[in-house]
Design a protein around this motif. Structure first.
Motif, mmCIF file in Angstrom:
data_model
loop_
_atom_site.group_PDB
_atom_site.id
_atom_site.type_symbol
_atom_site.label_atom_id
_atom_site.label_comp_id
_atom_site.label_asym_id
_atom_site.label_seq_id
_atom_site.Cartn_x
_atom_site.Cartn_y
_atom_site.Cartn_z
ATOM 1 N N UNK A 1 0.809 -1.223 0.000
ATOM 2 C CA UNK A 1 0.000 0.000 0.000
ATOM 3 C C UNK A 1 0.837 1.266 0.000
ATOM 4 N N UNK A 2 2.043 1.190 -0.555
ATOM 5 C CA UNK A 2 2.889 2.380 -0.709
ATOM 6 C C UNK A 2 2.793 2.922 -2.132
ATOM 7 N N UNK A 3 2.148 2.184 -3.005
ATOM 8 C CA UNK A 3 1.968 2.606 -4.387
ATOM 9 C C UNK A 3 0.622 2.117 -4.879
ATOM 10 N N UNK A 4 0.154 2.716 -5.958
ATOM 11 C CA UNK A 4 -1.141 2.341 -6.520
ATOM 12 C C UNK A 4 -0.960 2.047 -7.997
ATOM 13 N N UNK A 5 -1.414 0.889 -8.410
ATOM 14 C CA UNK A 5 -1.395 0.521 -9.822
ATOM 15 C C UNK A 5 -2.529 -0.468 -10.063
ATOM 16 N N UNK A 6 -3.523 -0.020 -10.811
ATOM 17 C CA UNK A 6 -4.657 -0.902 -11.109
ATOM 18 C C UNK A 6 -4.178 -2.158 -11.831
ATOM 19 N N UNK A 7 -3.195 -2.004 -12.689
ATOM 20 C CA UNK A 7 -2.672 -3.143 -13.447
ATOM 21 C C UNK A 7 -2.071 -4.200 -12.509
ATOM 22 N N UNK A 8 -1.287 -3.761 -11.537
ATOM 23 C CA UNK A 8 -0.679 -4.693 -10.585
ATOM 24 C C UNK A 8 -1.759 -5.287 -9.685
ATOM 25 N N UNK A 9 -2.652 -4.447 -9.192
ATOM 26 C CA UNK A 9 -3.730 -4.942 -8.339
ATOM 27 C C UNK A 9 -4.570 -5.986 -9.077
ATOM 28 N N UNK A 10 -4.906 -5.710 -10.311
ATOM 29 C CA UNK A 10 -5.696 -6.654 -11.105
ATOM 30 C C UNK A 10 -4.967 -7.974 -11.284
ATOM 31 N N UNK A 11 -3.679 -7.926 -11.549
ATOM 32 C CA UNK A 11 -2.900 -9.139 -11.764
ATOM 33 C C UNK A 11 -2.824 -9.985 -10.496
#
Length: 76
Positions: A42-52
């Protein structure tokens, strides 16, 4: 509510159970391992990473990071 560290450790454990890892997620996406760790912690946000990550665990990203999807989870 889980702390960011508790969630990170749970995600790591669940990825291992599913035969994957943060390194595998990074390789699949062609990004650095540290980027994936930042999102998991939770130090960065990336929908692509979260989705994966969520896909590998068979859940939705909002189940792993509910605070990032609060607006979507609210009932009108």
């Amino acid at each position: 509510m889980q702390t960011a560290k508790e969630r990170h450790l749970k995600i790591k454990y669940e990825l291992q159970k599913a035969g994957s890892s943060f390194i595998r997620v990074a390789r699949d996406l062609g990004i650095s391992h540290s980027t994936v760790l930042a999102v998991s912690n939770s130090r960065g946000v990336s929908a692509r990473v979260q989705d994966s990550i969520a896909e590998k665990l068979g859940v939705s990203p909002s189940e792993l990071w509910p605070e990032r999807y609060q607006e979507e989870n609210k009932n009108p």
